[in-house]
Design a protein around this motif. Structure first.
Motif, PDB file in Angstrom:
ATOM      1  N   ILE A 115       1.275  -0.969   0.224  1.00 23.44           N
ATOM      2  CA  ILE A 115      -0.332  -0.267  -0.188  1.00 23.44           C
ATOM      3  C   ILE A 115       0.719   1.496  -0.174  1.00 23.44           C
ATOM      4  N   PRO A 116       1.086   1.941  -1.321  1.00 25.70           N
ATOM      5  CA  PRO A 116       1.562   3.376  -1.196  1.00 25.70           C
ATOM      6  C   PRO A 116       0.744   4.210  -0.276  1.00 25.70           C
ATOM      7  N   TYR A 117       1.817   4.969   0.873  1.00 18.08           N
ATOM      8  CA  TYR A 117       1.169   5.688   1.548  1.00 18.08           C
ATOM      9  C   TYR A 117       1.856   7.066   1.380  1.00 18.08           C
ATOM     10  N   GLY A 120      -1.269  10.278   4.497  1.00 16.61           N
ATOM     11  CA  GLY A 120      -2.310   9.063   4.518  1.00 16.61           C
ATOM     12  C   GLY A 120      -3.216  10.536   5.696  1.00 16.61           C
ATOM     13  N   THR A 121      -3.771  10.538   4.535  1.00 17.64           N
ATOM     14  CA  THR A 121      -4.699  12.222   4.520  1.00 17.64           C
ATOM     15  C   THR A 121      -6.145  11.377   3.372  1.00 17.64           C
ATOM     16  N   SER A 122      -5.998  10.094   3.058  1.00 17.07           N
ATOM     17  CA  SER A 122      -7.234   9.619   2.366  1.00 17.07           C
ATOM     18  C   SER A 122      -8.590  10.211   3.076  1.00 17.07           C
ATOM     19  N   GLN A 184      -7.286  21.569   1.308  1.00 18.94           N
ATOM     20  CA  GLN A 184      -7.239  21.356   2.824  1.00 18.94           C
ATOM     21  C   GLN A 184      -6.275  20.588   3.891  1.00 18.94           C
ATOM     22  N   SER A 185      -6.066  19.756   3.252  1.00 20.45           N
ATOM     23  CA  SER A 185      -4.943  18.240   3.678  1.00 20.45           C
ATOM     24  C   SER A 185      -3.454  19.279   3.043  1.00 20.45           C
ATOM     25  N   PHE A 186      -2.949  20.479   3.073  1.00 17.21           N
ATOM     26  CA  PHE A 186      -2.031  20.591   2.559  1.00 17.21           C
ATOM     27  C   PHE A 186      -0.842  20.501   3.792  1.00 17.21           C
ATOM     28  N   SER A 189      -0.335  16.301   3.228  1.00 18.34           N
ATOM     29  CA  SER A 189      -0.329  15.861   1.817  1.00 18.34           C
ATOM     30  C   SER A 189       0.849  15.356   0.977  1.00 18.34           C
ATOM     31  N   THR A 190       0.548  14.753  -0.043  1.00 16.64           N
ATOM     32  CA  THR A 190       1.753  14.722  -1.040  1.00 16.64           C
ATOM     33  C   THR A 190       1.513  15.019  -2.053  1.00 16.64           C
ATOM     34  N   LEU A 191       2.294  15.362  -2.609  1.00 11.50           N
ATOM     35  CA  LEU A 191       2.551  15.838  -4.310  1.00 11.50           C
ATOM     36  C   LEU A 191       2.237  13.615  -5.259  1.00 11.50           C
TER      37      LEU A 191
END
Ligand SMILES: Cc1cc2nc3c(=O)[nH]c(=O)nc-3n(C[C@H](O)[C@H](O)[C@H](O)COP(=O)(O)OP(=O)(O)OC[C@H]3O[C@@H](n4cnc5c(N)ncnc54)[C@H](O)[C@@H]3O)c2cc1C
Length: 530
Positions: A115-117, A120-122, A184-186, A189-191
């Protein structure tokens, strides 16, 4: 230190003022603060790892706990209630593309699921470990966070895909550029996560969704590296980027991403206006979306969200004054608040806001200047912390979203809100619901709905209530012909509704592309299709 069972940094608290508490109690009665499990109890329930040793993999139970879920309400309830159904057996932290290849080889050799992570803001269950006999390895991309190349002539930047929002913007700003992508999860969260979920930032009207910003990169798949070269445009057959956008970790691990960047604007300015009713507001944003005015954002809070926003802000006297002023101008109960923003040179910003104000006034809008815009801007990444405070007061908050054509927007809002409001009638519990439109297009708009309900004494009952509400709202979206998700992705939570949107043949197409890259189905199985 980041919270393991909620949003954000442990020391950061979003207090709810007394007046706002009273407002919430009036909506559903007092909440009962839940008894959450603590970190020790949560860790005690984790089974032994099934993975053999590898230098890049840790099997530390706390790390496994921290990677077992994202931020969907279902994830929260399970984490806080101690009812997480399954955990990854280990977490890998690659530093280079070579490490990623090495990890995929190891996973294949030991028969593990990967599972790529990202951050973790999914919010749709992308990160849950599938139950079953295969060990589960989560690959956390946080150490792959460097700016690899900035090409000033081409306005392109290549990053390692684990770079988080603030790291990415800091690297670009130091060179006078911005990506302009601010979900909003800036904060976390990742590119890579943005690309893998087709994310949308708050200034999407100006900079575009991630689809417009992502121009190429590299993906490590179980069958080898997929190179996506960068062209300004190309007529060479189907665009393979489209398979990676929204791939949710199913096709491989995005290691490098090249994005379009823009010189930093001199000024960003956000103004507010109120409409007597939400229909005037909707008509105004539709006309603005179709105009060629270079705005970067439009966010229309519908009537109930306007009331909630002003009540939860806690500035009682200032809000009273504003309410009285607006009532005198004809916007009383049922008013809707619009935030509209522009970026660029001071002259361009003034011109864009002036042109927008003209259209707003044609729809009976009342401009009130930049104060509310400044407050929104200051708090724009802080709002998710409110979810922690509400939970501790005994209220669960969740959001869901869709996009639909203008002719269906009002009907969709009404259907989704009705489904949620009635969702817990059978147990006589109220659900508080409100909506905004925050990403608009010439042909339609996103519809973003927030709902709150009371947490039950038992986590399983809180989870049941969430499932009932989520199902009712998702079915309403599908019935109205909206997409099951405008920006959050599919994950586990939206999976039952994907086929009606893509068609069985479309799902089969996806399946066969995944099979070509991942014949053993080791990449994030169960997401996008079973
Ligand atoms: C408070 C809050 C606010 C949010 N606001 C927004 C918003 O404004 N706009 C929006 O679009 N979304 C929003 N989201 C949803 C979420 O932030 C996005 O889906 C985001 O793009 C996920 O990025 P991530 O790095 O956290 O990915 P993760 O949550 O870690 O992963 C999400 C999915 O992407 C895959 N993935 C991650 N990295 C990679 C990689 N390198 N290669 C391959 N697959 C990968 C994972 O396997 C998983 O399937 C919000 C979420 C929260 C909790």
């Amino acid at each position: 230190m980041r919270r393991w069972n909620g949003w954000g940094e442990e020391g950061v608290v979003y207090p709810v003022p007394a007046a706002a508490r009273a407002f919430l109690e009036a909506q559903f009665g007092p909440g009962t603060p839940p008894r959450d499990v603590d970190l020790g109890e949560a860790v005690a329930g984790i089974p032994a790892s099934r993975l053999p040793e590898h230098p890049l993999v840790t099997t530390d139970p706390v790390e496994r706990l921290r990677h077992c879920a994202g931020q969907s309400l279902g994830d929260w309830i399970n984490l806080r209630g101690g009812t997480v159904p399954s955990f990854p057996d280990g977490v890998a932290y690659p530093l280079t593309e070579g490490d990623v290849r090495d990890i995929l080889r190891y996973a294949e050799a030991v028969g593990a699921v990967v599972i790529p992570y990202g951050g973790g803001t999914s919010v749709v269950g992308h990160l849950s470990a599938p139950p079953g006999d295969r060990p589960v390895l989560t690959v956390d991309m946080r150490r792959m966070n460097g700016l690899v190349r900035l090409d000033r002539r081409d306005h392109l930047a290549t990053f390692q895909a684990g770079v988080r929002g603030p790291e990415l913007e800091a690297a670009l700003r130091a060179e006078g550029f911005t990506l302009g992508h601010f979900p909003q999860s800036f904060e976390y969260s990742t590119l890579g996560g943005w690309v893998a979920t087709r994310s949308v930032g708050q200034f999407s009207l100006g900079y575009g969704r991630i689809e417009r910003l992502f121009v190429g990169g590299e993906v490590e798949t179980p069958t080898g590296t997929l190179h996506l070269p960068v062209f300004p445009a190309s007529g060479a057959g189907p665009d393979l980027r489209e398979f990676i956008l929204g791939s949710e970790g199913r096709m491989g691990i995005i290691t490098l991403a090249t994005v379009r960047v823009t010189p930093l604007p001199e000024r960003e300015s956000i103004h507010a206006a109120f409409f007597p009713g939400q229909e005037q507001g909707i008509a105004a944003v539709r006309d603005l979306a179709r105009s060629s005015i270079p705005l970067v954002m439009l966010r229309l809070s519908l009537a109930e969200e306007t009331t909630a926003t002003l009540a939860l802000a806690g500035h009682g006297r200032a809000v009273d004054l504003l309410d009285r002023y607006l009532a005198l101008r004809g916007a009383g109960e049922g008013k809707s608040m619009l935030l509209y923003g522009a970026c660029g040179s001071p002259k361009d910003v003034r011109r864009a806001l002036g042109q927008a104000t003209k259209i707003i006034k044609e729809h009976q809008g009342i401009p009130v200047g930049s104060m509310l815009g400044r407050i929104w801007y200051k708090n724009r990444f802080r709002a998710p912390y409110l979810r922690n405070t509400l939970w501790e007061m005994g209220y669960a908050l969740d959001t869901l979203e869709t996009a639909t054509t203008w002719s269906r927007v009002s009907e969709t809002i009404e259907a989704v809100e009705r489904a949620l409001r009635r969702g817990l009638e059978e147990i006589d519990e109220r659900v508080y619901v409100f909506t905004h439109l925050s990403h608009v297009y010439p042909h339609g708009s996103s519809v973003y709905t927030t709902y709150l309900y009371r947490i039950a004494r038992e986590p399983r009952e809180t989870l049941r209530r969430w499932r009932v509400l989520k199902k009712a709202a998702s079915e309403a979206i599908v019935r109205c012909g909206g997409t099951i998700t405008h920006q959050h992705g599919v994950g586990l939570d939206h999976l039952p509704y994907l086929e009606s949107e893509k068609s069985p043949r479309g799902i089969e197409m996806l399946r066969s592309v995944c099979r070509a890259l991942d014949p053993r189905q080791m990449m994030n199985p169960g997401k996008l299709f079973r």
